[in-house]
Write an enzyme that holds these catalytic residues in place. Structure first.
Site, PDB file in Angstrom:
ATOM      1  N   CYS A  38       0.831  -1.214   0.000  1.00 15.96           N
ATOM      2  CA  CYS A  38       0.000   0.000   0.000  1.00 15.96           C
ATOM      3  C   CYS A  38       0.859   1.255   0.000  1.00 15.96           C
ATOM      4  O   CYS A  38       0.542   2.241  -0.671  1.00 15.96           O
ATOM      5  CB  CYS A  38      -0.940  -0.003   1.200  1.00 15.96           C
ATOM      6  SG  CYS A  38      -0.097   0.184   2.796  1.00 15.96           S
ATOM      7  N   ASN A  49      -7.961   4.582  -2.582  1.00 15.91           N
ATOM      8  CA  ASN A  49      -7.392   3.351  -2.042  1.00 15.91           C
ATOM      9  C   ASN A  49      -6.722   2.548  -3.159  1.00 15.91           C
ATOM     10  O   ASN A  49      -6.825   2.882  -4.334  1.00 15.91           O
ATOM     11  CB  ASN A  49      -8.482   2.531  -1.351  1.00 15.91           C
ATOM     12  CG  ASN A  49      -7.920   1.567  -0.325  1.00 15.91           C
ATOM     13  OD1 ASN A  49      -6.718   1.484  -0.109  1.00 15.91           O
ATOM     14  ND2 ASN A  49      -8.801   0.820   0.320  1.00 15.91           N
ATOM     15  N   HIS A  94      -2.291   0.933   7.323  1.00 15.27           N
ATOM     16  CA  HIS A  94      -2.534   0.972   5.878  1.00 15.27           C
ATOM     17  C   HIS A  94      -2.347   2.392   5.358  1.00 15.27           C
ATOM     18  O   HIS A  94      -2.770   3.360   6.003  1.00 15.27           O
ATOM     19  CB  HIS A  94      -3.955   0.491   5.578  1.00 15.27           C
ATOM     20  CG  HIS A  94      -4.297   0.403   4.128  1.00 15.27           C
ATOM     21  ND1 HIS A  94      -3.578  -0.352   3.224  1.00 15.27           N
ATOM     22  CD2 HIS A  94      -5.289   0.994   3.404  1.00 15.27           C
ATOM     23  CE1 HIS A  94      -4.119  -0.242   2.023  1.00 15.27           C
ATOM     24  NE2 HIS A  94      -5.156   0.576   2.107  1.00 15.27           N
TER      25      HIS A  94
END
Length: 463
Positions: A90, A404, A382
């Site tokens: 991520c 995202n 994250h």
């Protein structure tokens, strides 16, 4: 006299044994515990429901399911949703997405996605070197030493943070995704990560077995031979990193502007070229530590000769001001949080009112952010790309939105929307350009940072 001491010692031992026994669950306590459970009709219904249903399904707060407001006062338009798939990258996707938006805007490009596989290859190679050199630096210490133990517990991972982006790109540049596309192992990192970690641990032991008086040149040669093995494994799994490539540039209307040959570094300099090391400030909201102070974390870097994560710890309201200023100027940011808390993944909504665990379980969960961090109940997990904020009539934020990297079908069209109340409780890090940081905050960078150990619980990799 000796008999007296013996009797006294025996009495103390028996007393300690009794104390230990009193700390266990005795039959009497068990009876009281059983009696405390009423087992009424409501309890039976809840037990039946929980026996075959996901807790979040039962705890879903239906009163909070009204239509979701998707209007934002300031929104940097998304340039296309990416998908990290079954990997912990991520941090890499987030950093490259921030830079992609910048490049497309400044150069009027119709489309662009940077190759995550290219930079990930060098990330894993550099992390392997970081581990092996760390073993060399500590090989005179016992295996029980805390730093040595931490190194062997964490030889390599696919997670990371922003300085991993800046050091990696500053050293290796970037390439378009079509030049070095994803492979199965870049998208699904579990097995290759296990193999690399196992190999590195074995290599680390062999480095520690070298004679204590081994010459530095000999040790360096051994490390290089080990890195050749890692390089081969990475090439087999990820592909060979491109050194030169030809790329056709198209404008926002899709018309061909030019076709040129590039190296990864010349491509970076033409389409980005900004100072990723000196132009950004890492901000943190960690209520367990003093605010308006500079901190750094030992070994929290991706490159041995790179920078450890160094950040300014600030109250969340201070961080919001800089985030809003960045979005007002149409600039995305690297953002990280504890994404799993109160996430309604179907709606793409992060809201502390999404689930009513208290009513379901018949007890409250009153810990605040500081208490959750101290007790390992919460931490940054994250990274995503901060891209929008909605302000009320007084200029106060009511909600935020991030791009995202879980695919376009995830959440709200590939995005997550969070209430400002959730932001207060579960956001941890924001990386902003220096031009959006007030002078008094920038001055904190002049402090000598307080150094934190690598094993600090707040600094696990973002995945």
């Amino acid at each position: 006299m000796k008999l007296t001491h013996l009797l006294l010692s025996s009495a103390l031992l028996l007393g300690a044994t009794d104390a230990l026994a009193q700390g266990g669950i005795s039959p009497q306590m068990m009876e009281r515990l059983k009696a405390s459970y009423e087992g009424n009709a409501m309890d039976k219904a809840l037990r039946n429901a929980l026996g075959g249903t996901d807790i979040n399904t039962l705890a879903l707060n239906r009163e909070n399911m009204k239509g979701m407001d998707t209007h934002f006062t300031y929104e940097v338009k998304s340039k296309g949703i990416t998908d990290q798939q079954s990997s912990g990258r991520c941090w890499l996707f987030t950093g490259l997405n921030v830079l992609r938006a910048q490049a497309m805007k400044e150069h009027n490009l119709s489309q662009l996605e940077f190759s995550q596989a290219y930079n990930f290859f060098f990330d894993q190679l550099e992390k392997a070197n970081l581990f092996l050199q760390g073993v060399i630096d500590t090989r005179q210490l016992p295996m029980s030493d805390k730093t040595v133990e931490w190194l062997f517990r964490n030889p390599l991972s696919d997670g990371g943070q922003f300085t991993g982006i800046s050091d990696n790109i500053g050293k290796y540049g970037v390439v378009p995704k079509e030049v070095m596309p994803e492979t199965y192992s870049t998208n699904n990192t579990r097995v290759i990560a296990q193999l690399l970690s196992t190999k590195l641990r074995e290599q680390g032991l062999r480095l520690r077995e070298l004679p204590k008086n081994a010459k530095p040149a000999e040790v360096e040669l051994r490390k290089e031979e080990m890195l050749k093995v890692i390089y081969r494994m990475l090439t087999l799994a990820f592909g060979e990193p491109v050194e030169k490539f030809t790329w056709t540039r198209k404008d926002a209307d899709g018309k061909i502007v030019s076709t040129k040959e590039y190296t990864p570094m010349s491509f970076y300099k033409e389409f980005l070229g900004n100072d990723l090391t000196g132009n950004y400030v890492m901000l943190m909201n960690d209520p367990t530590r003093e605010y308006y102070k500079l901190y750094s974390i030992d070994y929290d870097r991706h490159v041995y000769d790179g920078r450890d994560w160094t950040y300014i710890n600030l109250p969340v309201e201070e961080i919001k001001k800089m985030g809003i200023e960045s979005l007002k100027n149409d600039v995305m940011m690297y953002f990280s949080c504890d994404v799993g808390k109160f996430l309604n993944s179907k709606r793409g909504l992060l809201d502390i009112n999404n689930f009513d665990y208290e009513s379901l379980m018949g007890t409250d969960f009153p810990m605040n952010k500081e208490q959750r961090v101290k007790t390992f109940a919460s931490g940054s997990s994250h990274a995503m790309t901060m891209m929008a904020v909605d302000l009320d009539a007084e200029g106060k934020p009511t909600k935020w939105m991030v791009e995202n990297s879980w695919g376009a079908e995830s959440g709200y069209k590939g995005h997550l929307i969070m209430t400002d109340e959730w932001f207060n409780e579960y956001m941890f890090r924001l990386v902003v350009e220096k031009r959006f940081v007030p002078a008094d905050i920038l001055k904190i960078l002049e402090q000598k940072p307080t150094r934190l150990p690598a094993w600090d619980p707040m600094f696990a990799d973002e995945e």
